[in-house]
Write a protein that holds these residues in place. Structure first.
Motif, short mmCIF file in Angstrom:
data_model
loop_
_atom_site.label_atom_id
_atom_site.label_comp_id
_atom_site.label_asym_id
_atom_site.label_seq_id
_atom_site.Cartn_x
_atom_site.Cartn_y
_atom_site.Cartn_z
N PRO A 66 -7.73 30.94 15.56
CA PRO A 66 -7.47 29.50 15.65
C PRO A 66 -7.87 28.77 14.37
N ILE A 67 -7.07 27.79 13.99
CA ILE A 67 -7.34 26.96 12.82
C ILE A 67 -7.89 25.63 13.31
N PHE A 68 -9.15 25.36 12.97
CA PHE A 68 -9.82 24.15 13.42
C PHE A 68 -9.52 22.97 12.49
N GLY A 69 -9.63 21.77 13.04
CA GLY A 69 -9.53 20.55 12.25
C GLY A 69 -10.90 20.10 11.77
N PRO A 70 -10.97 18.94 11.11
CA PRO A 70 -12.24 18.43 10.55
C PRO A 70 -13.33 18.21 11.60
N SER A 71 -12.94 18.04 12.87
CA SER A 71 -13.95 17.79 13.91
C SER A 71 -14.94 18.94 14.03
N LEU A 72 -14.53 20.15 13.66
CA LEU A 72 -15.45 21.29 13.73
C LEU A 72 -16.68 21.04 12.87
N LEU A 73 -16.48 20.56 11.65
CA LEU A 73 -17.60 20.32 10.74
C LEU A 73 -18.55 19.28 11.31
N ARG A 74 -18.00 18.21 11.87
CA ARG A 74 -18.84 17.14 12.42
C ARG A 74 -19.64 17.62 13.62
N HIS A 75 -18.98 18.28 14.57
CA HIS A 75 -19.67 18.72 15.77
C HIS A 75 -20.65 19.86 15.47
N THR B 236 -16.47 25.72 20.69
CA THR B 236 -15.39 26.70 20.76
C THR B 236 -14.04 26.00 20.60
N SER B 237 -12.99 26.81 20.50
CA SER B 237 -11.64 26.26 20.42
C SER B 237 -11.16 25.91 21.82
N ALA B 238 -10.18 25.02 21.89
CA ALA B 238 -9.67 24.55 23.18
C ALA B 238 -8.31 25.15 23.45
N SER B 239 -8.10 25.57 24.70
CA SER B 239 -6.76 25.87 25.14
C SER B 239 -6.08 24.53 25.43
N PRO B 240 -4.75 24.49 25.50
CA PRO B 240 -4.05 23.21 25.68
C PRO B 240 -4.58 22.41 26.87
N GLY B 241 -4.85 21.13 26.64
CA GLY B 241 -5.27 20.24 27.71
C GLY B 241 -6.75 20.26 28.03
N ARG B 242 -7.55 21.02 27.27
CA ARG B 242 -8.97 21.14 27.60
C ARG B 242 -9.88 20.64 26.48
N VAL B 243 -9.37 19.82 25.60
CA VAL B 243 -10.18 19.28 24.51
C VAL B 243 -11.24 18.34 25.07
N GLY B 244 -12.47 18.42 24.53
CA GLY B 244 -13.51 17.49 24.92
C GLY B 244 -14.79 18.16 25.32
N ARG B 245 -15.71 17.37 25.86
CA ARG B 245 -17.05 17.83 26.22
C ARG B 245 -17.18 17.93 27.74
N THR B 246 -17.70 19.05 28.21
CA THR B 246 -17.97 19.24 29.64
C THR B 246 -19.35 19.89 29.78
N VAL B 247 -19.85 19.88 31.01
CA VAL B 247 -21.06 20.63 31.34
C VAL B 247 -20.71 21.64 32.41
N GLU B 248 -20.88 22.91 32.12
CA GLU B 248 -20.47 23.99 33.02
C GLU B 248 -21.62 24.97 33.21
N ASP B 249 -22.07 25.14 34.45
CA ASP B 249 -23.18 26.05 34.74
C ASP B 249 -24.41 25.72 33.91
N GLY B 250 -24.63 24.43 33.68
CA GLY B 250 -25.80 24.01 32.90
C GLY B 250 -25.62 24.11 31.41
N ARG C 33 -9.84 20.80 19.36
CA ARG C 33 -8.41 21.06 19.19
C ARG C 33 -8.19 21.99 18.00
N VAL C 34 -7.29 22.95 18.16
CA VAL C 34 -6.98 23.91 17.10
C VAL C 34 -5.47 24.12 17.03
N ALA C 35 -5.04 24.69 15.91
CA ALA C 35 -3.67 25.17 15.77
C ALA C 35 -3.69 26.69 15.91
N ASN C 36 -2.82 27.23 16.74
CA ASN C 36 -2.78 28.67 16.99
C ASN C 36 -1.52 29.30 16.41
#
Length: 360
Positions: A60-69, A26-40, A47-50
């Protein structure tokens, strides 16, 4: 966040609780970029441009990381669940599924949104005629959240394999107030005790009808807004109260603290009217086909929402406690028919297992 995000979170965590391995991109709100585990659930926020958000368009406009992930996630998956066909992340996921022959399903949350901007309507039309068609026709199953959205989808793409799957609502969170609870919640939220309060919940954008509701101020009631701070172009008024962006539990408290809920959305059937009914509010909705498809019937008042028409109706309800209580009671009857998340997940899980097993 908004209704789509709430649905995605409930579905993901619900499937994980049932023993499935679930990964969310999914897209990230500011300051929440990265990988987490939530409720399993493994959640990857990118990161996106809004840029379009400033015009009330959630795109949201995604960067190249979307394709990789997305490439890595799709290759790990037995089945992919795409939420709607209007977003870049949906396009990329569907394309990679087709390249890797990974089956996928699409939850169709909206049809064509009747946005006031001609440019936005044109872009939606172009998406539907191009990549949106590829997303929907390539899906093993399209799951519209209402019969109206199903009919719209089939009118554009008759060969789409559809199955209506209504959203569920969490009844433990959304429930009527206990005796004395409404007064306590008003105190905690800083709301007046002895006035009729009319609640709006959602983003402050045209398709949610925010501009219409915010202009419907009246002397007999106060408008209460949940979803953000007062926009800079909206003048201060003692008849408008802004509670900011609240988490779901506090939003449920706001439902219970208020008397009337207004949903003026266009072209979509959001979850908020169902949540409000379950919390014991009288509910007014826009007379819109997508809203009617929620199946709330006599439990709500349908209105061609304009500032003047809404002001007149709210004034009548505020000055007639018997009419307000009658509408509230009708809503409680309908609330008993709203599906739970467990019922939603029972159907979705069966669809995903069938599709993943090659049943299409």
């Amino acid at each position: 966040m908004g209704g789509l995000e709430v649905v995605a979170q409930r579905v993901a965590s619900g499937l994980a609780a049932r023993g499935h391995r679930v990964e969310v991109l999914t897209s990230a709100s500011p300051g929440r970029v990265g990988r987490t585990v939530e409720d399993g659930v493994v959640v990857r926020r990118m990161r996106v441009a809004n840029w379009f958000e400033r015009r009330g368009i959630p795109f949201p406009i995604f960067g190249p990381s979307l394709l990789r992930h997305a490439w890595a996630a799709v290759r790990r998956a037995d089945v992919v669940h795409v939420h709607d066909m209007l977003y870049v992340s949906s396009w990329v996921a569907a394309l990679l599924c087709r390249l890797t022959r990974t089956p996928y399903v699409v939850t169709q949350h909206v049809g064509m949104v009747e946005h006031p901007s001609r440019v936005v309507r044109l872009v939606q039309w172009l998406v539907l005629r191009t990549v949106g068609t590829l997303v929907l026709t390539g899906a093993a199953r399209v799951l519209p959240i209402s019969p109206v959205i199903e009919q719209w989808t089939l009118s554009k793409l008759p060969r789409t394999r559809t199955q209506v799957l209504r959203n569920g609502v969490e009844r433990t969170r959304f429930r009527p107030p206990r005796p004395g609870e409404k007064e306590e919640l008003r105190r905690l939220l800083g709301l007046p005790q002895d006035e009729v309060l009319v609640l709006y919940v959602g983003r402050f954008v045209p398709k949610k009808g925010y501009d219409v509701v915010s202009r419907a101020i009246g002397e007999a009631y106060r408008l209460v807004f949940v979803g953000g701070d007062r926009p800079a172009d909206v003048p201060e008024s003692e008849h408008r109260l802004y509670l900011g962006a609240l988490d779901p539990d506090v939003t449920a408290d706001a439902y219970r603290a208020c008397d009337v809920f207004v949903c003026a959305s266009v072209g979509e059937g959001p979850m908020t009217p169902m949540e409000a009914l379950l919390c014991g509010e009288a509910v007014v909705v826009n007379a819109d086909p997508a809203m009617r498809a929620l199946g709330l019937g006599d439990g709500v008042v349908e209105l061609e929402v304009t500032p003047d028409a809404l002001r007149d109706l709210l004034t009548d309800l505020a000055r007639d406690p018997v009419a307000l209580d009658t509408l509230r009671a009708r809503g409680q009857e309908v609330a008993r028919t709203i599906p739970t998340w467990n019922a939603h997940l029972d159907v979705l899980e069966a669809v995903l297992e069938e599709v993943a097993g090659g049943g299409g």
